[in-house]
Design a protein around this motif. Structure first.
Motif, short mmCIF file in Angstrom:
data_model
loop_
_atom_site.label_atom_id
_atom_site.label_comp_id
_atom_site.label_asym_id
_atom_site.label_seq_id
_atom_site.Cartn_x
_atom_site.Cartn_y
_atom_site.Cartn_z
N TYR A 36 -30.32 -73.61 61.32
CA TYR A 36 -29.85 -72.27 60.99
C TYR A 36 -31.06 -71.45 60.58
O TYR A 36 -32.12 -72.01 60.26
N ARG A 37 -30.90 -70.15 60.59
CA ARG A 37 -32.00 -69.31 60.13
C ARG A 37 -31.45 -68.11 59.38
O ARG A 37 -30.31 -67.69 59.58
N GLN A 38 -32.30 -67.59 58.51
CA GLN A 38 -31.93 -66.42 57.73
C GLN A 38 -33.14 -65.50 57.63
O GLN A 38 -34.17 -65.87 57.08
N ARG A 43 -27.57 -62.33 57.11
CA ARG A 43 -26.84 -63.54 56.80
C ARG A 43 -27.44 -64.73 57.54
O ARG A 43 -28.07 -64.58 58.59
N ARG A 44 -27.24 -65.91 56.97
CA ARG A 44 -27.68 -67.12 57.64
C ARG A 44 -26.86 -67.31 58.91
O ARG A 44 -25.64 -67.13 58.91
N GLU A 45 -27.53 -67.66 60.01
CA GLU A 45 -26.85 -67.81 61.28
C GLU A 45 -27.21 -69.12 61.94
O GLU A 45 -28.30 -69.67 61.75
N ALA A 90 -37.89 -65.73 60.51
CA ALA A 90 -36.85 -66.09 59.56
C ALA A 90 -37.25 -67.36 58.83
O ALA A 90 -38.22 -68.03 59.21
N TYR A 92 -36.06 -71.02 58.46
CA TYR A 92 -35.24 -71.94 59.25
C TYR A 92 -34.82 -73.12 58.37
O TYR A 92 -35.66 -73.76 57.72
N PHE A 93 -33.54 -73.40 58.41
CA PHE A 93 -32.96 -74.48 57.61
C PHE A 93 -32.37 -75.54 58.53
O PHE A 93 -31.75 -75.20 59.54
N LYS A 95 -29.64 -78.77 58.77
CA LYS A 95 -28.43 -79.24 58.13
C LYS A 95 -27.95 -80.52 58.81
O LYS A 95 -28.08 -80.66 60.03
N TRP A 110 -28.24 -79.79 53.21
CA TRP A 110 -29.19 -78.79 53.70
C TRP A 110 -30.61 -79.12 53.25
O TRP A 110 -30.82 -79.60 52.13
N GLY A 113 -35.66 -75.34 53.85
CA GLY A 113 -36.09 -74.26 54.73
C GLY A 113 -37.59 -74.24 54.96
O GLY A 113 -38.38 -74.66 54.12
#
Length: 120
Positions: A36-38, A43-45, A90, A92-93, A95, A110, A113
C-alpha cells in the motif's frame, strides 16, 4: 511478529526501485501479502496484493509498471517498480494477513513503511 520493508529511496522519473518486505517472528502461516502507499495529504491506497498461491492484483495506476512477487519459504514479498513517475512518490507499506503461532485468529500486520521519492 514484525514486518520490515526496505529498498525505498530517491530515483528519477523513468527509473526503477525494488522493495522487499520480510515478515519475521513466531508465524504459523501467511496468506495474502500486499503493498500500500500513502502520499502526503492522501488516503492510504492499495498498490498490489499477492496470494500465497501467487495470484496478483494491482491498482490501475501501476498496472504494467509494477510487479509483485513473493518467496513463501522466506516470508518475503517484493515489489519491482519500473517506469516510475513523480506521482508514485509516497510512503510504501507492506501488509501480511497471517496467523501467529501463539494466536487463534488471522489478522493484518503492517510494516512501518519506506519512503519512495520520484523526481521529475
Amino acid at each position: 511478529v514484525q514486518l520490515q520493508a526496505s529498498g525505498g529511496g530517491l530515483v528519477q522519473a523513468g527509473g526503477s526501485l525494488r522493495l522487499s518486505c520480510v515478515a519475521s517472528g513466531s508465524i504459523y502461516s501467511i496468506n495474502d501479502m500486499g503493498w500500500y502507499r500513502q502520499a502526503p495529504g492522501k488516503r492510504r491506497e492499495l498498490v498490489a496484493v499477492i496470494t500465497r498461491g501467487g495470484n496478483t492484483n494491482y491498482a490501475d495506476s501501476v498496472k504494467g509498471r509494477f510487479t509483485t512477487s513473493r518467496d513463501n519459504a522466506k516470508n518475503t514479498v517484493y515489489l519491482q517498480m519500473d517506469s516510475l513517475k513523480p506521482e508514485d512518490t509516497a510512503v510504501y507499506f507492506c501488509k501480511a494477513y497471517l496467523l501467529p503461532r501463539a494466536g487463534i485468529r488471522w489478522n493484518d500486520y503492517w510494516g512501518p513503511g519506506t519512503q519512495v521519492t520520484v523526481s521529475s
